[in-house]
Write a protein that holds these residues in place. Sequence first.
Motif, short mmCIF file in Angstrom:
data_model
loop_
_atom_site.label_atom_id
_atom_site.label_comp_id
_atom_site.label_asym_id
_atom_site.label_seq_id
_atom_site.Cartn_x
_atom_site.Cartn_y
_atom_site.Cartn_z
N VAL A 1 0.84 -1.20 0.00
CA VAL A 1 0.00 0.00 0.00
C VAL A 1 0.87 1.25 0.00
O VAL A 1 0.62 2.21 -0.76
CB VAL A 1 -0.95 -0.01 1.21
CG1 VAL A 1 -1.64 1.35 1.36
CG2 VAL A 1 -1.99 -1.10 1.06
N LYS A 2 1.90 1.28 0.83
CA LYS A 2 2.80 2.44 0.89
C LYS A 2 3.61 2.58 -0.39
O LYS A 2 3.84 3.69 -0.87
CB LYS A 2 3.73 2.31 2.09
CG LYS A 2 3.01 2.40 3.43
CD LYS A 2 3.97 2.16 4.59
CE LYS A 2 3.22 2.18 5.91
NZ LYS A 2 4.10 1.84 7.06
N LEU A 3 4.04 1.45 -0.95
CA LEU A 3 4.82 1.52 -2.19
C LEU A 3 3.97 2.04 -3.33
O LEU A 3 4.47 2.75 -4.22
CB LEU A 3 5.37 0.12 -2.54
CG LEU A 3 6.29 0.03 -3.76
CD1 LEU A 3 7.55 0.85 -3.54
CD2 LEU A 3 6.64 -1.43 -4.05
N GLY A 4 2.69 1.71 -3.35
CA GLY A 4 1.80 2.18 -4.40
C GLY A 4 1.50 3.66 -4.33
O GLY A 4 1.02 4.25 -5.31
N ASP A 5 1.73 4.29 -3.20
CA ASP A 5 1.49 5.73 -3.04
C ASP A 5 2.66 6.29 -2.23
O ASP A 5 2.54 6.54 -1.04
CB ASP A 5 0.15 5.97 -2.34
CG ASP A 5 -0.27 7.42 -2.39
OD1 ASP A 5 0.58 8.28 -2.75
OD2 ASP A 5 -1.44 7.71 -2.06
N TRP A 6 3.78 6.50 -2.92
CA TRP A 6 5.01 6.88 -2.23
C TRP A 6 4.90 8.24 -1.56
O TRP A 6 5.43 8.44 -0.46
CB TRP A 6 6.17 6.88 -3.22
CG TRP A 6 7.47 7.26 -2.59
CD1 TRP A 6 8.19 8.39 -2.80
CD2 TRP A 6 8.20 6.52 -1.61
NE1 TRP A 6 9.33 8.41 -2.04
CE2 TRP A 6 9.35 7.26 -1.28
CE3 TRP A 6 7.98 5.30 -0.98
CZ2 TRP A 6 10.29 6.82 -0.36
CZ3 TRP A 6 8.90 4.86 -0.06
CH2 TRP A 6 10.04 5.61 0.26
N ASP A 7 4.21 9.18 -2.19
CA ASP A 7 4.07 10.50 -1.59
C ASP A 7 3.35 10.42 -0.25
O ASP A 7 3.74 11.09 0.72
CB ASP A 7 3.31 11.44 -2.53
CG ASP A 7 4.11 11.79 -3.77
OD1 ASP A 7 5.36 11.71 -3.71
OD2 ASP A 7 3.49 12.14 -4.80
N THR A 8 2.33 9.59 -0.20
CA THR A 8 1.61 9.41 1.06
C THR A 8 2.50 8.75 2.10
O THR A 8 2.46 9.11 3.29
CB THR A 8 0.35 8.56 0.84
OG1 THR A 8 -0.50 9.22 -0.10
CG2 THR A 8 -0.41 8.36 2.15
N ALA A 9 3.31 7.79 1.67
CA ALA A 9 4.22 7.11 2.61
C ALA A 9 5.20 8.10 3.22
O ALA A 9 5.47 8.06 4.43
CB ALA A 9 4.96 5.98 1.89
N VAL A 10 5.74 9.02 2.38
CA VAL A 10 6.68 10.02 2.90
C VAL A 10 5.96 10.99 3.83
O VAL A 10 6.50 11.37 4.88
CB VAL A 10 7.35 10.77 1.73
CG1 VAL A 10 8.23 11.91 2.26
CG2 VAL A 10 8.20 9.81 0.90
N ALA B 1 15.64 11.19 8.74
CA ALA B 1 14.91 11.99 7.76
C ALA B 1 13.66 11.25 7.29
O ALA B 1 13.68 10.01 7.17
CB ALA B 1 15.81 12.30 6.56
N PRO B 2 12.57 11.95 7.00
CA PRO B 2 11.32 11.28 6.60
C PRO B 2 11.47 10.38 5.37
O PRO B 2 10.92 9.28 5.34
CB PRO B 2 10.37 12.45 6.32
CG PRO B 2 10.91 13.58 7.11
CD PRO B 2 12.40 13.41 7.11
N GLU B 3 12.20 10.85 4.37
CA GLU B 3 12.39 10.04 3.16
C GLU B 3 13.14 8.75 3.46
O GLU B 3 12.80 7.67 2.96
CB GLU B 3 13.13 10.84 2.09
CG GLU B 3 12.38 12.03 1.53
CD GLU B 3 12.42 13.24 2.45
OE1 GLU B 3 13.15 13.18 3.48
OE2 GLU B 3 11.73 14.24 2.15
#
Length: 290
Positions: free
Chosen positions: A56-65, A78-80
């Motif tokens: 799920v996080k990989l499919g929406d990387w911006d949301t994961a960051v 760091a968040p990234e």
Amino acid sequence: MSVTPVLQEERFSPFVRVTMRIWVKSYRSILALISPFFDLLVRLLIAQAILRSGLVKLGDWDTAVNLARFEYPVSWMAPETAALIGVLIEIVAPILLLFGLFTRFAAFSILTLLAVSQIEYVAVDLNLWLIAILGWYVLRGAGAFSFDRAASAGLGGSALPFARPMMRLFGWLTDCGAPVWLMILRFWIAATLLGSAGILSLSEESKFLPLNSFAGLGATAATILAILSIVGLLVPVTGLLLILSLSTLAVMGLHPDLSLYPMLVFGLLILFGSGYMSIDRLASRWLESN
């Protein structure tokens, strides 16, 4: 001539002694037959839960960051970087855990991720139950249906650098570390039961105890089960009673948030025993010596 062995032999008739030994051996044989399938089931359930989160996080990387930046920031990372490491762990480690390949390292990486989440973010019971199970795999490793077990015999006699010392270390962890973890689980469950019954006063420690998992369980029942867990008496029966009690509460609608993972922890105690410092362990040794 010493009469002590004779007196010990006369405590029970040969029929009673032989019957008790047969029952114990039969019980252990049944558990040995079931445990590899249970081990595979546990690894499958944990792997699919963690892998699903990673995908799920990989499919929406911006949301994961953004989650790593705002929802559960790690103060020293760091968040990234935190998002990348978290996603890698949640994708690679569950696959290794499922196949039983580098099981201890995979379990430790997921355990570390969950521990950081429990401490730095929101404390939830699910993380604690998963940590309890993963700690078992860190110390004991995967069961018979695993690549680690298939390769262990060859690595034990291998000429590869550090192969033999590593296998000796893993063997020591399995023989000595795993029983320690079972003992810790007993005391941890007992502390949680006593806390849910209101006998233990908990404040900061509450984030490390899955108190909500025992919501609805009466104080009397919780206290009795806690005492049995502390002394390690009839631990398989105690585990079954915990499973039945929580399942009954869930069926009655008194515990709608109950998950499967506490049942898996109780299953570990049922199948693999009480660990050190328990009446069950003393009784088992006594039966073997008589």
